[in-house]
Enzyme design. Structure first.
Site, PDB file in Angstrom:
ATOM      1  N   ASP A 151       0.789  -1.229   0.000  1.00  0.00           N
ATOM      2  CA  ASP A 151       0.000   0.000   0.000  1.00  0.00           C
ATOM      3  C   ASP A 151       0.823   1.281   0.000  1.00  0.00           C
ATOM      4  O   ASP A 151       0.601   2.179  -0.797  1.00  0.00           O
ATOM      5  CB  ASP A 151      -0.928  -0.004   1.217  1.00  0.00           C
ATOM      6  CG  ASP A 151      -1.653   1.310   1.375  1.00  0.00           C
ATOM      7  OD1 ASP A 151      -2.397   1.672   0.448  1.00  0.00           O
ATOM      8  OD2 ASP A 151      -1.463   1.982   2.403  1.00  0.00           O
ATOM      9  N   ASP A 189       4.465   0.630   4.066  1.00  0.00           N
ATOM     10  CA  ASP A 189       4.332  -0.630   4.801  1.00  0.00           C
ATOM     11  C   ASP A 189       4.226  -1.798   3.826  1.00  0.00           C
ATOM     12  O   ASP A 189       4.447  -1.640   2.624  1.00  0.00           O
ATOM     13  CB  ASP A 189       3.093  -0.570   5.705  1.00  0.00           C
ATOM     14  CG  ASP A 189       1.833  -0.188   4.920  1.00  0.00           C
ATOM     15  OD1 ASP A 189       1.846  -0.313   3.681  1.00  0.00           O
ATOM     16  OD2 ASP A 189       0.839   0.220   5.540  1.00  0.00           O
ATOM     17  N   GLU A 198       5.220   9.934   3.820  1.00  0.00           N
ATOM     18  CA  GLU A 198       4.896   8.577   3.345  1.00  0.00           C
ATOM     19  C   GLU A 198       4.158   8.643   2.006  1.00  0.00           C
ATOM     20  O   GLU A 198       3.170   9.362   1.866  1.00  0.00           O
ATOM     21  CB  GLU A 198       4.043   7.832   4.363  1.00  0.00           C
ATOM     22  CG  GLU A 198       3.774   6.381   3.955  1.00  0.00           C
ATOM     23  CD  GLU A 198       3.092   5.568   5.038  1.00  0.00           C
ATOM     24  OE1 GLU A 198       3.167   4.331   4.997  1.00  0.00           O
ATOM     25  OE2 GLU A 198       2.472   6.181   5.941  1.00  0.00           O
ATOM     26  N   TYR A 213      -7.752   2.301   6.827  1.00  0.00           N
ATOM     27  CA  TYR A 213      -8.602   2.726   5.723  1.00  0.00           C
ATOM     28  C   TYR A 213     -10.067   2.505   6.089  1.00  0.00           C
ATOM     29  O   TYR A 213     -10.743   1.660   5.526  1.00  0.00           O
ATOM     30  CB  TYR A 213      -8.229   1.984   4.431  1.00  0.00           C
ATOM     31  CG  TYR A 213      -6.930   2.475   3.839  1.00  0.00           C
ATOM     32  CD1 TYR A 213      -6.887   3.629   3.069  1.00  0.00           C
ATOM     33  CD2 TYR A 213      -5.732   1.809   4.076  1.00  0.00           C
ATOM     34  CE1 TYR A 213      -5.697   4.109   2.542  1.00  0.00           C
ATOM     35  CE2 TYR A 213      -4.533   2.271   3.553  1.00  0.00           C
ATOM     36  CZ  TYR A 213      -4.527   3.417   2.785  1.00  0.00           C
ATOM     37  OH  TYR A 213      -3.347   3.889   2.265  1.00  0.00           O
TER      38      TYR A 213
END
Length: 627
Positions: free
Chosen positions: A80, A83, A477, A232
Site C-alpha cells: 500500500d 508498509d 509517506e 482505511y
C-alpha cells in the site's frame, strides 16, 4: 535607484536571471519526465515474484506465500504505502485511476511511449484481483496485519510479520471494497480492450460478478475486516456502488447499469451530495463527472433529467475547486495547493487535479461551459487549475521542492518507506530484523540508500511547510492512491504541451533493453522478416465455471495463416500454462508444442484451433519457428 542602462554587466545579469527562470519553468513543466518516473513507484511497490523486466533493481521477490495458510494463492498485487500490507480498497482505487488514464489519455500515453508501462502497472493489480475473487461471492480483501506490520521496520524480502488474509463473503459483506474492485476491473477491461480482448473479457466477467455481490450482500468492509479500520476506515458504500455501475455502463453499454445509477441516484446520494473531495474513500465527484459524460454526449434519453442533477453536483465540485462556488469553496494553502486534510494531503490534490482535467475534456468535447454560481467558466480554467496543482507538486512552491521523489534537483530524501530506507538485499544480504530496522535505519538522519523514484509523498501542511523527516509519516509517506492519479494528470499535461516545456525530450528510465510487451492486440500477428509470412492468433474464452474454490476458464485459440503460401512444422511456445491442452502435441522441449501429425501444414488462409483449460489469467502463446 541605479539603472542597468547599457551596462554590459546589467545585460549579463538580466540574461542570467531570465535563463534561470526559463530553466526553472522547464523543470516544473517537464511532465514527460515526471510521468516516466511515476511508473517506477508502482514497480517498487510490487509484491510477489518480480519479472525479469523489473527496472527497480533494489527490490526482489516477496510475499510468495501470501494466502497459502487460507488455502488460496494471493501472491502479487501491491504494497500500500511505506508498509507491506495489501489493503484492497486503496489498491483497487489506484487501479481504477490508472485504467481511467489508459482509457481517456490513450493518445497522450502512446505519444510518450508509456502505454505499455501503464498496462503493466494495471495488470499487476488486476491479475491479483482475479486471484482474490475465486468465487462469485468471495473476495479476499486484505493480506497482512496492519497492527503488527506497523510495529516492524524491515524490507519486504525479510518480512516476519503476519500475512493473514481477510475474506469477504455473503456472511461478511463489503460493498465498498467489492464495488471499488468491480469498478477497477470494469475500467481495466476498457483499457485492455484494444490490446488484448480476451483478457478484457475476463476482467469484465469478474467486474460484473463483484458488482452483483456488492449490491446483493450489503455492508461496510471494515465491519467484516476490522483490522483495516485503523488504516482505511470506510465512510460508506453507496458511492462505490454507483461508481461501479457507472464504470460497468461505460464498459458494456448495458442500460441495466445506467438504470441502476438513475434509480438509486437519490437514495444513494449521487444527486444529493455536493463534494469538495475525491479520494479512495469518497467517489461521489467521480461518479457525477463520469455520468455527466453520458449527458454531454447526448445519450441521456429518458434519464436526461436525472443526469442533469448528477451534472449539477459535478459542477459543484469543479466550481468549488476554482473558488467560484458562491463561497462554498475548497481551502488552499498560501501557495495555491488544494488542502483537505493534515495527513497525506497531496493524495487529494492529485486526485482532484486529474478529475478536473477529465471534466475539462468532457466539457470541451461537447462545446459546453462550466455553470458556476459566480458565472459561466470555460473548460480551460479546469485544466489550468489541474496544471497549477501538478506544477506545485513538481516544485513550484515555497520550498522549491518536488514532492515526486527523484524528480528535479530537490526532492524528499528521507521517505517514510521501509524498502527505500534499508539497503537492498542485494547490497546487504544479511537479514534485517524488525527491531534492527528501527534501530539502524528508521532513526538515522542520512538519506535513503534507495531512491524510490516516482513516489508522491504526503506533502506539506496548510502553510506550505514540509519536514523531510522519515518519522514524519503524515508528510513523508507515499501511497498508491496518491501516486496513481498522476499518471493521467501528467499524461494529459504532456500531451497538451508538446513543442513547449511539457513536451521537452526526456530519457525513459531503463536499465536494460525494454522487453516486448505481452499485451498485444487481439488478433496478434507474427511476421518474420526473412519469409514475409504472417501468423495470426485469435484468443477467446468460451466458458467458465467453479470447481471447489477455483474458477476455471476454457480458452480457445485459433491459429490462422494469413500469408500467400503454406507453412509447415510450426512450433509454438506456450508459457504460464497450468491446465490440460487439446489440439497440440508436446515436443519434449520445455513450453514447446507443435501441430498434430495430420495437420503438419497450414495452407494459405487456413485456420486451426486448439483449446486449454486453467484457472487465472490466460497462457502466453507465441511462435518459435516454422518452415
Amino acid at each position: 535607484m541605479r539603472k542597468f542602462g547599457g551596462s554590459l554587466f546589467g545585460v549579463s545579469l538580466l540574461l542570467t536571471v531570465l535563463l534561470a527562470a526559463a530553466t526553472a519553468a522547464a523543470e516544473y513543466y517537464n511532465y514527460g519526465n515526471a510521468l516516466d518516473k511515476t511508473f517506477l513507484f508502482f514497480e517498487a511497490q510490487r509484491s510477489g515474484k518480480l519479472p525479469a523486466a523489473q527496472r527497480v533493481k533494489w527490490r526482489s521477490h516477496s510475499g510468495l506465500k501470501d494466502g497459502l495458510a487460507q488455502g488460496v494463492s494471493l501472491e502479487g498485487g501491491y504494497y500500500d504505502a511505506g508498509d507491506h500490507v495489501k489493503f484492497g480498497l486503496p489498491m483497487a482505487f489506484a487501479v481504477t485511476m490508472l485504467s481511467w488514464a489508459a482509457v481517456d489519455n490513450r493518445k497522450e500515453l502512446s505519444s510518450s511511449n508509456q502505454m505499455q508501462q501503464t498496462l503493466w502497472s494495471i495488470r499487476w493489480g488486476t491479475d491479483y484481483f482475479i486471484k482474490a475473487h475465486p468465487q462469485p461471492n468471495v473476495l479476499w480483501g486484505q493480506v497482512g496485519d496492519g497492527e503488527s506490520d506497523h510495529y516492524c521496520w524491515e524490507r519486504p524480502e525479510d518480512m516476519t510479520t503476519s500475512r493473514t488474509a481477510y475474506k469477504l463473503d455473503q456472511y461478511h459483506p463489503g460493498s465498498d471494497l467489492a464495488g471499488e474492485t468491480a469498478a477497477a476491473l470494469a475500467a481495466a477491461s476498457l483499457a485492455f480492450k484494444p490490446f488484448n480482448s480476451s483478457y478484457s473479457a475476463l476482467l469484465l466477467t469478474h467486474a460484473k460478478e463483484l458488482f452483483s455481490f456488492a449490491d446483493k450482500y450489503r455492508g461496510l468492509y471494515t465491519d467484516s475486516i476490522p483490522n483495516a479500520k485503523a488504516f482505511y476506515m470506510s465512510s460508506g458504500y453507496s458511492d462505490e456502488l454507483l461508481w461501479a455501475a457507472a464504470w460497468l455502463h461505460r464498459a458494456t453499454g448495458d442500460q441495466y447499469y445506467l438504470k441502476y445509477a438513475m434509480d438509486n441516484s437519490g437514495y444513494m446520494g449521487g444527486t444529493g451530495w455536493g463534494m469538495k473531495e475525491f479520494s479512495w474513500d469518497n467517489k461521489y465527484a467521480g461518479v457525477q463527472i463520469l455520468l455527466s459524460k453520458v449527458l454531454l454526449e447526448g445519450k441521456g434519453g429518458v434519464y436526461t433529467s436525472t443526469l442533469k442533477q448528477y451534472q449539477t453536483k459535478a459542477d459543484y465540485f469543479a466550481c468549488a475547486c476554482l473558488k467560484k462556488n458562491g463561497g462554498y469553496n475548497i481551502q488552499t494553502t498560501p501557495g495555491g495547493l488544494m488542502y483537505v486534510r493534515e495527513w497525506n494531503n497531496l493524495q487529494y490534490a492529485s486526485a482532484a487535479a486529474y478529475l478536473l482535467a477529465v471534466y475539462s475534456d468532457y466539457l470541451s468535447a461537447a462545446n459546453a461551459k462550466l455553470n458556476c454560481p459566480d458565472g459561466l467558466v470555460q473548460p480551460q480554467a479546469l485544466l489550468d487549475f489541474a496544471r497549477s496543482q501538478a506544477d506545485y507538486i513538481l516544485g513550484k512552491n515555497r520550498q522549491g521542492m518536488s514532492y515526486v521523489v527523484g524528480y528535479g534537483p530537490k526532492y524528499p530524501i528521507r521517505v517514510h518507506h521501509r524498502g527505500a530506507s534499508i539497503p537492498s538485499i542485494f547490497v546487504q544480504r544479511s537479514f534485517v530484523s524488525c527491531v534492527q530496522g528501527f534501530d539502524s535505519w528508521y532513526r538515522r538522519s542520512q538519506a535513503d540508500p534507495n531512491v524510490i523514484y516516482g513516489a508522491l509523498v504526503g506533502g506539506p501542511d496548510e502553510n506550505d511547510n514540509y519536514s523531510d523527516d522519515r518519522s514524519n509519516y503524515e508528510q513523508s509517506e507515499p501511497t498508491l492512491s496518491g501516486t496513481a492519479p498522476l499518471v493521467g494528470l501528467f499524461a494529459k499535461l504532456y500531451g497538451g504541451n508538446l513543442g513547449s516545456y511539457g513536451g521537452g525530450s526526456y530519457k525513459p528510465y531503463v536499465t536494460t533493453k525494454p522487453p516486448v510487451i505481452s499485451y498485444k492486440a487481439t488478433p496478434t500477428t507474427y511476421s518474420p522478416k526473412q519469409s514475409g509470412a504472417q501468423i495470426e492468433f485469435l484468443h477467446s474464452i468460451t466458458a467458465n465455471w467453479i470447481a471447489g474454490n477455483t474458477r476455471y476458464y476454457r480458452h480457445k485459440v485459433i491459429i490462422k495463416n494469413n500469408s500467400q503460401k503454406p507453412i509447415s512444422d510450426l512450433k509454438l511456445k506456450i508459457e504460464d500454462l497450468s491446465g490440460p491442452i487439446w489440439g497440440l502435441n508436446p515436443t519434449g522441449q520445455k513450453y514447446t508444442y507443435q501441430l498434430p501429425q495430420w495437420q503438419k501444414t497450414l495452407r494459405a488462409g487456413q485456420a486451426y484451433d486448439f483449446v486449454y483449460v486453467q484457472g487465472g489469467p490466460q497462457a502466453k502463446v507465441s511462435v518459435l519457428s516454422y518452415n
